[in-house]
Design a protein around this motif. Structure first.
Motif, mmCIF file in Angstrom:
data_model
loop_
_atom_site.group_PDB
_atom_site.id
_atom_site.type_symbol
_atom_site.label_atom_id
_atom_site.label_comp_id
_atom_site.label_asym_id
_atom_site.label_seq_id
_atom_site.Cartn_x
_atom_site.Cartn_y
_atom_site.Cartn_z
ATOM 1 N N VAL A 41 1.054 -1.250 -0.058
ATOM 2 C CA VAL A 41 0.090 -0.013 -0.036
ATOM 3 C C VAL A 41 0.741 1.083 0.105
ATOM 4 C CG1 VAL A 41 -1.817 1.380 1.300
ATOM 5 C CG2 VAL A 41 -1.880 -1.235 1.049
ATOM 6 N N GLY A 42 2.091 1.192 0.786
ATOM 7 C CA GLY A 42 2.821 2.364 0.541
ATOM 8 C C GLY A 42 3.706 2.503 -0.657
ATOM 9 N N ARG A 43 3.629 1.466 -1.314
ATOM 10 C CA ARG A 43 4.271 1.608 -2.918
ATOM 11 C C ARG A 43 3.219 2.354 -3.738
ATOM 12 N NH1 ARG A 43 8.555 -1.455 -4.397
ATOM 13 N NH2 ARG A 43 8.200 -0.253 -6.401
ATOM 14 N N LEU A 44 1.866 1.769 -3.552
ATOM 15 C CA LEU A 44 0.988 2.490 -4.269
ATOM 16 C C LEU A 44 0.655 4.038 -3.766
ATOM 17 C CD1 LEU A 44 -2.249 -0.210 -3.895
ATOM 18 C CD2 LEU A 44 -0.790 0.700 -5.971
ATOM 19 N N ASP A 45 0.945 4.322 -2.657
ATOM 20 C CA ASP A 45 0.824 5.844 -2.137
ATOM 21 C C ASP A 45 1.979 6.439 -3.107
ATOM 22 O OD1 ASP A 45 -1.358 5.224 -0.714
ATOM 23 O OD2 ASP A 45 -0.197 5.082 1.288
ATOM 24 N N GLU A 46 3.187 6.093 -3.003
ATOM 25 C CA GLU A 46 4.244 6.569 -3.921
ATOM 26 C C GLU A 46 3.978 6.796 -5.173
ATOM 27 O OE1 GLU A 46 7.819 4.156 -2.980
ATOM 28 O OE2 GLU A 46 7.756 4.621 -0.753
ATOM 29 N N GLN A 47 3.120 5.890 -5.877
ATOM 30 C CA GLN A 47 2.997 5.919 -7.254
ATOM 31 C C GLN A 47 1.807 7.204 -7.403
ATOM 32 O OE1 GLN A 47 1.813 2.117 -9.108
ATOM 33 N NE2 GLN A 47 3.322 1.161 -7.937
ATOM 34 N N LEU A 48 1.046 6.963 -6.493
ATOM 35 C CA LEU A 48 0.014 8.115 -6.532
ATOM 36 C C LEU A 48 0.649 9.556 -6.330
ATOM 37 C CD1 LEU A 48 -2.979 6.549 -4.467
ATOM 38 C CD2 LEU A 48 -2.651 6.885 -6.952
ATOM 39 N N ALA A 49 1.602 9.582 -5.509
ATOM 40 C CA ALA A 49 2.305 10.918 -5.192
ATOM 41 C C ALA A 49 3.077 11.357 -6.426
ATOM 42 C CB ALA A 49 2.979 10.865 -4.057
ATOM 43 N N ALA A 50 3.576 10.237 -7.199
ATOM 44 C CA ALA A 50 4.426 10.509 -8.275
ATOM 45 C C ALA A 50 3.612 10.955 -9.473
ATOM 46 C CB ALA A 50 5.403 9.439 -8.644
ATOM 47 N N ASP A 142 -6.015 23.760 -10.521
ATOM 48 C CA ASP A 142 -5.776 25.268 -10.636
ATOM 49 C C ASP A 142 -6.801 26.067 -10.667
ATOM 50 O OD1 ASP A 142 -3.177 24.496 -10.722
ATOM 51 O OD2 ASP A 142 -3.154 24.196 -12.942
ATOM 52 N N ASP A 143 -8.357 25.542 -10.931
ATOM 53 C CA ASP A 143 -9.410 26.072 -10.944
ATOM 54 C C ASP A 143 -10.592 26.157 -9.821
ATOM 55 O OD1 ASP A 143 -8.562 26.770 -13.559
ATOM 56 O OD2 ASP A 143 -9.597 25.037 -14.439
ATOM 57 N N GLY A 144 -9.576 25.979 -8.731
ATOM 58 C CA GLY A 144 -10.713 25.596 -7.443
ATOM 59 C C GLY A 144 -11.309 24.367 -7.474
ATOM 60 N N ASP A 145 -11.066 23.440 -8.307
ATOM 61 C CA ASP A 145 -11.318 22.179 -8.216
ATOM 62 C C ASP A 145 -10.681 21.187 -7.477
ATOM 63 O OD1 ASP A 145 -9.587 22.190 -10.065
ATOM 64 O OD2 ASP A 145 -10.726 21.432 -11.666
ATOM 65 N N VAL A 146 -10.998 19.986 -7.320
ATOM 66 C CA VAL A 146 -10.123 18.822 -6.582
ATOM 67 C C VAL A 146 -10.119 17.875 -7.606
ATOM 68 C CG1 VAL A 146 -10.328 17.223 -4.717
ATOM 69 C CG2 VAL A 146 -11.244 19.622 -4.260
ATOM 70 N N MET A 147 -8.914 17.311 -7.620
ATOM 71 C CA MET A 147 -8.597 16.253 -8.394
ATOM 72 C C MET A 147 -7.990 15.069 -7.611
ATOM 73 S SD MET A 147 -8.632 17.756 -11.088
ATOM 74 C CE MET A 147 -8.743 19.463 -11.708
ATOM 75 N N ILE A 148 -8.889 13.981 -7.981
ATOM 76 C CA ILE A 148 -8.733 12.668 -7.271
ATOM 77 C C ILE A 148 -8.172 11.536 -8.256
ATOM 78 C CG2 ILE A 148 -9.803 10.468 -5.949
ATOM 79 C CD1 ILE A 148 -11.765 12.518 -4.867
ATOM 80 N N THR A 149 -6.978 10.972 -7.761
ATOM 81 C CA THR A 149 -6.153 9.889 -8.566
ATOM 82 C C THR A 149 -6.220 8.614 -7.839
ATOM 83 O OG1 THR A 149 -4.900 11.579 -9.793
ATOM 84 C CG2 THR A 149 -4.191 9.283 -9.982
ATOM 85 N N GLY A 150 -6.482 7.455 -8.252
ATOM 86 C CA GLY A 150 -6.530 6.260 -7.542
ATOM 87 C C GLY A 150 -6.017 5.053 -8.164
ATOM 88 N N LEU A 151 -5.385 4.057 -7.614
ATOM 89 C CA LEU A 151 -5.017 2.775 -8.208
ATOM 90 C C LEU A 151 -5.462 1.731 -7.461
ATOM 91 C CD1 LEU A 151 -0.937 3.530 -8.103
ATOM 92 C CD2 LEU A 151 -2.693 3.401 -10.257
ATOM 93 N N PRO A 152 -5.714 0.582 -7.999
ATOM 94 C CA PRO A 152 -6.831 -0.507 -7.501
ATOM 95 C C PRO A 152 -5.872 -1.220 -6.427
ATOM 96 C CG PRO A 152 -5.783 -1.207 -9.573
ATOM 97 C CD PRO A 152 -5.568 0.243 -9.616
#
Length: 474
Positions: A41-50, A142-152
């Motif tokens: 799960v830590g590796r997934l978090d690193e990929q998401l951060a990258a 950048d436009d006041g919105d929220v970007m959500i990225t996820g991995l399974p």
């Protein structure tokens, strides 16, 4: 229904060993599974951060993108999820599929779950109804919105489950091997204890009640440095004390037996002389004062009672010494008939009943002693029951044995003296007058005679029913 726990020390030690190893395996399995899951799960978090939310940010383009504004799927892993939220509402959601994006249909629950994701750039786990479990991170756009990225999370869980399956197989094999090896090792380690148990069982089967006892020898190889060795040493000391006590008791019994035999033998002549002189004095033709005649009659009666007592003691001493009895065919049916006739003449107030088989029953033994034993049982029933008591003598055969039952419907024998009723000088009524001729040796003679014939004598008694049973080899 609960299964019983192991009762033997060997079973308890083996079960305890296997249980401790099972707990250790469980702790190792849980720890490794949690550690692996945390690492993946830590590796997934690193990929998401990258990823920096690039895929989610590309979802801002127009609804029908062309070659210039198609969402950025380059460098994104298969099944990467992206969503754009504006004012807490999901405006776009897609997932990478075959190097392109595919719009994801979200349920109200999915939208609520996405809206609750903290915008902190850290990884969080959510469940999407159409995609399953995902690890997601949310950042501000950048436009006041929220970007959500996820991995399974499916690959992570699959890897963890595979590890758990491998550990389950390995640990099961280890437990099985440990159980077998542990049982063998415990069995080998407890061999000295088995010797102690076998020696104790051997001693417990010895007839310690009377007679000369041959005690088994001491246990060898008793190492005082071990618990089993200390137990063996204590058992050897106890057996030594028991053997010494039994030897002393046997010597005392032998001295008492010889004394009783010698005293009985020596008393027969003077008692017979006293009885003879009393009878001779009573035959004197001259006038004899009434007081003197009464005294002479009492001397004659007491000498008769003493004669019977001396004879009984001499008989018991001879039986105790193991003197062989006569071995000849004895018609037990005729013997019981004669004994019952004698009892009926001595106790006309009792009702004497016979239950005999149609064919005569014959045993091998001493006719005189068997007659005495059965006569004593009938005399006991007559003496200790009131007139009108019904006494039934039953003779039966079966399973290679012959049984003689003497049953009465009298008041019964007190429960406190039943265990010792075949002892010597035992009386049910301690206040009973000795003028009746009883010596307290009648049932003792019954037991000694029957035992000398290889049989048994038993008693069952309750108010209203008492049965003496003698069993002889057929």
């Amino acid at each position: 229904m609960k299964r019983p726990l192991p009762c033997t020390l060997r079973g308890q030690l083996t079960a305890g060993l296997v249980a401790l190893l099972a707990l250790a395996c469980l702790a190792v399995g849980v720890t490794t599974a949690l550690a692996l899951r945390g690492f993946l799960v830590g590796r997934l978090d690193e990929q998401l951060a990258a990823s920096g939310g690039r895929f989610a940010a590309s979802l801002e383009h127009e609804a029908r993108p062309d070659a210039d504004n198609r969402p950025d799927t380059r460098g994104q892993s298969e099944s990467t999820f992206g969503a754009r939220l504006l004012n807490g509402t999901t405006t776009q959601a897609a997932v990478v599929h075959d190097a392109t994006d595919r719009t994801v249909r979200l349920t109200d629950g999915d939208r609520s779950a996405l809206a609750r994701v903290p915008v902190d750039g850290n990884g969080h786990s959510i469940h999407l109804s159409t995609l399953g479990k995902y690890r997601v991170t949310a950042v501000n756009g950048d436009d006041g919105d929220v970007m959500i990225t996820g991995l399974p999370l499916h690959p992570v869980e699959e890897t963890v489950h595979r590890l758990e399956a491998v550990e389950a197989v390995l640990f099961s094999a280890a437990l099985l091997a440990t159980g077998i090896a542990g049982a063998l090792w415990v069995r080998i380690s407890l061999r000295p204890l088995q010797k102690v148990t076998a020696r104790a069982a051997e001693v417990s089967q010895l007839p310690l009640a009377s007679g000369e006892i041959a005690m088994p020898g001491p246990l060898p190889d008793t190492d005082p440095r071990t618990e089993v060795g200390q137990l063996g040493t204590a058992l050897n000391q106890m057996l030594g004390h028991v053997e010494d006590a039994l030897t002393r008791r046997h010597a005392s019994e032998e001295r008492l037996r010889h004394f009783a035999a010698d005293a009985s033998h020596e008393l027969r002549t003077p008692v017979a002389n006293i009885r003879g002189h009393a009878e001779l004095a009573l035959r004197h033709r001259g006038a004899v004062p009434a007081e003197v005649r009464h005294a002479l009659e009492r001397i004659g009666g007491e000498s008769q009672r003493m004669t019977r007592l001396v004879d009984d003691l001499l008989l018991l001493a001879r039986l105790d010494a193991g003197r062989p009895l006569e071995q000849e065919p004895v018609d037990l049916t005729l013997l019981i008939l004669n004994a019952t006739d004698d009892a009926r003449a001595a106790g006309p107030g009792h009702h004497w009943l016979l239950d005999l088989p149609e064919e005569p029953v014959t045993v091998t033994g001493d006719a005189h002693r068997l007659q005495q034993a059965i006569g004593n049982l009938l005399a006991n029933a007559r003496t200790h029951t009131p007139p009108g008591t019904e006494v039934t003598i039953t003779l039966s055969t079966g399973e290679g044995n012959v049984q003689v039952d003497v049953a009465d419907d009298g008041p019964g024998i007190p429960e406190e003296i039943q265990p010792e009723v075949f002892g010597r000088f035992i009386r049910a009524d301690h206040a009973r007058s000795r003028s009746t001729g009883g010596t307290g040796l009648g049932l003792a003679i019954v037991h000694a005679v029957v035992t000398a014939h290889g049989g048994t004598a038993t008693l069952t008694s309750r108010p209203g029913h008492t049965t003496f049973r003698i069993t002889l080899p057929g």
